[in-house]
Write a protein that holds these residues in place. Structure first.
Motif, PDB file in Angstrom:
ATOM      1  N   ASP A 562       0.752  -1.289  -0.068  1.00 51.82           N
ATOM      2  CA  ASP A 562       0.005  -0.196  -0.057  1.00 51.82           C
ATOM      3  C   ASP A 562       0.926   1.287  -0.064  1.00 51.82           C
ATOM      4  N   GLU A 563       0.560   1.887  -1.077  1.00 49.50           N
ATOM      5  CA  GLU A 563       1.680   3.210  -1.259  1.00 49.50           C
ATOM      6  C   GLU A 563       1.152   4.445  -0.030  1.00 49.50           C
ATOM      7  N   ARG A 574       8.229  -5.078   3.123  1.00 51.74           N
ATOM      8  CA  ARG A 574       7.583  -3.935   2.533  1.00 51.74           C
ATOM      9  C   ARG A 574       8.700  -3.144   1.812  1.00 51.74           C
ATOM     10  N   LEU A 575       9.955  -3.152   1.999  1.00 46.64           N
ATOM     11  CA  LEU A 575      11.155  -2.454   1.680  1.00 46.64           C
ATOM     12  C   LEU A 575      11.271  -2.882   0.003  1.00 46.64           C
ATOM     13  N   LEU A 576      11.437  -1.887  -0.884  1.00 48.93           N
ATOM     14  CA  LEU A 576      11.465  -1.974  -2.194  1.00 48.93           C
ATOM     15  C   LEU A 576      12.890  -1.702  -2.602  1.00 48.93           C
ATOM     16  N   GLY A 577      13.478  -0.792  -1.837  1.00 48.56           N
ATOM     17  CA  GLY A 577      14.828  -0.538  -2.269  1.00 48.56           C
ATOM     18  C   GLY A 577      15.645   0.474  -1.427  1.00 48.56           C
ATOM     19  N   THR A 590      39.167  12.976   4.415  1.00 50.54           N
ATOM     20  CA  THR A 590      38.254  13.055   5.661  1.00 50.54           C
ATOM     21  C   THR A 590      37.243  11.964   5.573  1.00 50.54           C
ATOM     22  N   PRO A 591      36.694  11.570   6.468  1.00 51.86           N
ATOM     23  CA  PRO A 591      35.478  10.344   6.204  1.00 51.86           C
ATOM     24  C   PRO A 591      34.427  11.005   5.395  1.00 51.86           C
ATOM     25  N   LEU A 592      33.953  10.137   4.685  1.00 48.22           N
ATOM     26  CA  LEU A 592      32.728  10.440   3.711  1.00 48.22           C
ATOM     27  C   LEU A 592      31.300  10.023   4.598  1.00 48.22           C
ATOM     28  N   THR A 593      30.627  10.955   4.716  1.00 51.73           N
ATOM     29  CA  THR A 593      29.175  10.662   5.231  1.00 51.73           C
ATOM     30  C   THR A 593      28.227  10.203   4.308  1.00 51.73           C
ATOM     31  N   VAL A 594      27.838   8.883   4.757  1.00 48.72           N
ATOM     32  CA  VAL A 594      27.075   8.190   4.035  1.00 48.72           C
ATOM     33  C   VAL A 594      25.635   7.711   4.611  1.00 48.72           C
ATOM     34  N   THR A 595      24.421   7.787   4.297  1.00 51.12           N
ATOM     35  CA  THR A 595      23.207   7.414   4.698  1.00 51.12           C
ATOM     36  C   THR A 595      22.491   6.556   3.802  1.00 51.12           C
ATOM     37  N   LEU A 596      22.076   5.457   4.152  1.00 58.37           N
ATOM     38  CA  LEU A 596      21.314   4.368   3.617  1.00 58.37           C
ATOM     39  C   LEU A 596      19.676   4.751   3.811  1.00 58.37           C
ATOM     40  N   VAL A 597      19.104   5.193   2.646  1.00 56.97           N
ATOM     41  CA  VAL A 597      17.616   5.708   2.882  1.00 56.97           C
ATOM     42  C   VAL A 597      16.758   4.575   2.515  1.00 56.97           C
ATOM     43  N   PRO A 598      15.727   4.231   3.490  1.00 58.86           N
ATOM     44  CA  PRO A 598      14.919   2.970   2.957  1.00 58.86           C
ATOM     45  C   PRO A 598      13.813   3.620   1.752  1.00 58.86           C
ATOM     46  N   VAL A 599      13.641   2.685   0.732  1.00 62.80           N
ATOM     47  CA  VAL A 599      12.474   2.916  -0.180  1.00 62.80           C
ATOM     48  C   VAL A 599      11.473   2.305  -0.049  1.00 62.80           C
ATOM     49  N   TRP A 600      10.316   2.967   0.171  1.00 55.14           N
ATOM     50  CA  TRP A 600       9.058   2.028   0.346  1.00 55.14           C
ATOM     51  C   TRP A 600       8.050   2.111  -0.792  1.00 55.14           C
ATOM     52  N   ALA A 601       6.852   1.674  -0.981  1.00 55.57           N
ATOM     53  CA  ALA A 601       6.110   1.697  -2.066  1.00 55.57           C
ATOM     54  C   ALA A 601       5.730   3.298  -2.184  1.00 55.57           C
ATOM     55  N   GLY A 602       5.563   4.028  -1.093  1.00 57.25           N
ATOM     56  CA  GLY A 602       5.076   5.415  -1.360  1.00 57.25           C
ATOM     57  C   GLY A 602       6.462   6.280  -1.460  1.00 57.25           C
TER      58      GLY A 602
END
Length: 684
Positions: A562-563, A574-577, A590-602
């Motif tokens: 459900d979006e 539910r996690l799509l990507g 310098t250290p690289l700031t990295v964020t892993l962002v969840p992608v849902w149907a919405g």
């Protein structure tokens, strides 16, 4: 026009170089790979092959969704005999499957040049194809379009060559064929289609074995068993109604070939068994010379059993085993074939599909496949006044005996039946079973549902099998268990194997009737876990149980896709990507700031990241649920040495100045992830 597109970008990592070929579902391009040679397994040449699906596929939202869902399955399909899928690209009106470039040509090219092969070479090639199919079938992936043009060679052919087979185009069937099966269509090549695909519109692992058997016949004879005059429908019809012409082969070799070409899929060997059999035959017949090229026979012998035909989509389509008007068809005569003179004409004419029986077709079916308007020999016999070949004296005698027996049976029933209305005898409900399987989710989660109805107890046992691919997965998981009939309330359920509570929409954000939250479900990587639910139920028959199980699965899928749902509940379903987010600019050393962002149907959820690097504190519960925690996260340099990654793969440092870099990442079952380009500059 196509070549004018050379140089165009395909996604962020590829660029079109040269059009290699075209097919029923798209074009194949040679593409250059950005940063090639820096990751394990990439071709040193920096080139790959990309199959661009036709633009109309990008307009089909359901197909695009399936395209994304199949990504993890195809990327994880690894075997020396399978063309490796590198990536699936979704970009505007483009859908593309990026694969390794295989330079040795196809087996189709080999046949065109050389004709029939010696038995040893033909059997060895077939055994290697079966090896590849066996690995795919073990992962619940079928090909559905095995043919010489889809079997490639890693190096130019020479007699005695082994280990060079690469089976390609698994992704095309997995993505496109689902849509066709839902719209009474078919994907395949008429000369290699299995009888069950023609007669029922569906084919599985046994269909791949059959198609490979057809290819082996062609490697030995120089022609497919049912090739001959007529349209591709005529060729397809012979798979159902005719036996393959015998080849001049030793009895054991011919018996093995016949088993591969059996009309009954249950009789055919598995791909693994077939590989073992033909490989042993290759050794036993190593000295057998190539046969002369076979020619099309004058006619094809009919099979002894009656054939069935697929249900058509048009209102006037003939139903298997019946003639319009309700009369039963004679068992020796498939409906819509030899009965064409007496059957009601179809509402729509048979489309002219041409004679290219060796080309893949993607077509909607408007009337039964394999039911040509007339057979050439039947039409000629009708004009000449001769008795049709099938109307033998034996057939007439058997028909006469049948008529006498039926008449006697009718008279006996009339004499035995008492006068008046008979009393209806109540039918006791019967035990029944049903099974259903969802496609693998992007996280690698596969769900198989089996239902077993016990009428004596008045209960149904629902067994849920949760399996994981390359990463461990944990609950909570959502499962909908509806009432048996429309309007029924949610049934009481007893669970074993997990802790189950009613889903609370106010907590999870997911709204679904009769939904349960399952916790304590830990699925190891490459393993599976079984959960059982028992509930009171009464089903009239097996069809009702099937419908209930399908409804439960559909309701679960609808709730988890459900979006409109926000929040982080049920990530394994539910996690799509995953998006890899970095600053657009960073400073060297310098250290690289990295964020892993969840992608849902919405869409992506930047407010609730999966993981941040350098990390502080414990990993998020989401990361634990879909990747086993930090152990499932790995970063990799995509910038030709301008980035350094720590030994645990979790911390990235910018080393040297670079105008455009990308960071690669793996998160659980999500592989080949890349960040957007960023630059590395010096301190100022």
């Amino acid at each position: 026009m196509a070549q004018s597109r050379s140089g165009e970008a395909l996604g962020a990592s590829y660029r079109l170089v040269e059009l290699i070929g075209t097919g029923a579902v798209g074009e194949v391009w040679r593409v250059s790979v950005a940063g090639a040679g820096e990751t394990e397994g990439e071709a040193a040449s920096g080139e790959a092959a990309a199959k661009l699906l036709k633009p109309e596929h990008a307009d089909d939202s359901a197909l695009v969704e399936r395209f994304v869902r199949e990504r993890s399955v195809l990327l994880s399909l690894r075997h020396p005999g399978i063309v490796r899928v590198r990536d699936l690209v979704v970009e505007g009106d483009r859908l593309a499957i990026v694969m390794d470039l295989v330079p040795g040509g196809s087996v189709g090219d080999l046949l065109a040049r050389s004709g029939p092969l010696p038995a040893r070479d033909a059997l060895t090639l077939a055994a290697e194809v079966f090896d590849a199919l066996s690995a795919a079938h073990a992962r619940q992936v079928t090909h559905r379009d095995v043919k010489p043009d889809n079997v490639l060679l890693a190096e130019p052919w020479r007699p005695g060559l082994t280990g060079a087979v690469r089976v390609g185009d698994f992704g095309i069937a997995s993505v496109v064929d689902e849509k066709l099966r839902q719209t009474t269509g078919l994907l395949g090549t008429p000369q290699y289609m299995s009888p069950e695909l023609i007669s029922q519109g569906r084919s599985g692992a046994a269909g791949d074995v059959y198609a490979t058997g057809v290819m082996l016949y062609e490697l030995l004879a120089g022609r497919t068993p049912f090739a001959g005059p007529g349209t591709d429908f005529t060729v397809a019809y012979r798979h159902v109604t005719s036996t393959p012409p015998r080849l001049d082969l030793p009895d054991d070799l011919w018996a093995a070939l016949e088993s591969l070409l059996s009309k009954d899929p249950a009789v055919r060997p598995s791909a693994a068994d077939a590989a073992s059999t033909v490989r042993s035959l290759a050794g036993a017949h190593a000295g057998l010379a190539a046969l002369p090229a076979a020619v099309a026979p004058d006619g094809f012998a009919d099979v002894e059993r009656p054939a069935t035909i697929v249900r058509g989509a048009a209102a006037g389509a003939v139903t298997p085993g019946t003639i319009p008007g309700g009369a039963s068809s004679a068992p020796q005569t498939p409906a819509g074939a030899d009965d064409a003179a007496t059957a009601t004409p179809p509402a729509e004419p048979l489309p002219d599909l041409g004679s290219a029986g060796s080309a893949t077709i993607v077509r909607p079916l408007r009337r039964p496949v394999g039911a040509p308007a007339s057979r050439p020999d039947t039409a000629e016999e009708a004009r000449s006044g001769r008795r049709p070949a099938w109307l033998t004296n034996r057939t007439i005698a058997l028909a006469a005996v049948g008529v006498v027996l039926v008449a006697a049976l009718v008279v006996g029933l009339v004499w035995l039946l008492p006068s008046g209305e008979p009393e209806a005898t109540p039918t006791a409900p019967h035990a029944a079973t049903a099974s259903q399987r969802d496609p693998a989710l992007p996280t690698g989660l596969s769900i198989t549902r089996d239902a077993s109805y016990d009428p004596a107890e008045g209960t149904v046992a629902l067994t849920l099998d949760y399996a994981a691919q390359s990463a461990p997965l944990t609950g909570p998981l959502l499962e909908v268990v509806p009432g048996v009939a429309d309007g029924d309330g949610c049934p009481p359920v007893t669970w074993t194997g997990a802790t189950a509570t009613r889903n609370q929409p106010s907590v999870t954000g997911v709204t679904a009737d009769c939904a349960w939250t399952l916790t304590g479900v830990d699925v190891p990587a490459g393993g599976q876990v079984e959960i059982t639910a028992t509930l009171p139920a009464t089903f009239a028959d097996g069809a009702a149980l099937d419908a209930w199980l399908d409804g439960a699965a559909a309701a679960t899928t609808e709730a988890t896709t459900d979006e409109t749902v926000t929040g982080t509940s049920y990530p394994a379903q539910r996690l799509l990507g995953v998006q890899v987010v970095t600053p657009s600019r960073t400073v060297s050393q310098t250290p690289l700031t990295v964020t892993l962002v969840p992608v849902w149907a919405g869409g992506p959820d930047e407010l609730n990241p999966l993981y941040s690097s350098p990390s502080t504190g414990s990993p998020s519960q989401m990361l634990v649920d879909v990747a086993g925690g930090e152990a499932g996260v790995r970063f990799a340099d995509g910038c030709a040495g301008a980035l350094a990654v720590s030994s645990d793969g979790l911390v990235v440092t910018a080393l040297s100045v670079a105008p455009s870099c990308v960071l690669r990442a793996t998160v659980g079952n999500f592989t080949n992830l890349e960040s957007s380009p960023f630059s590395i500059t010096t301190r100022e």
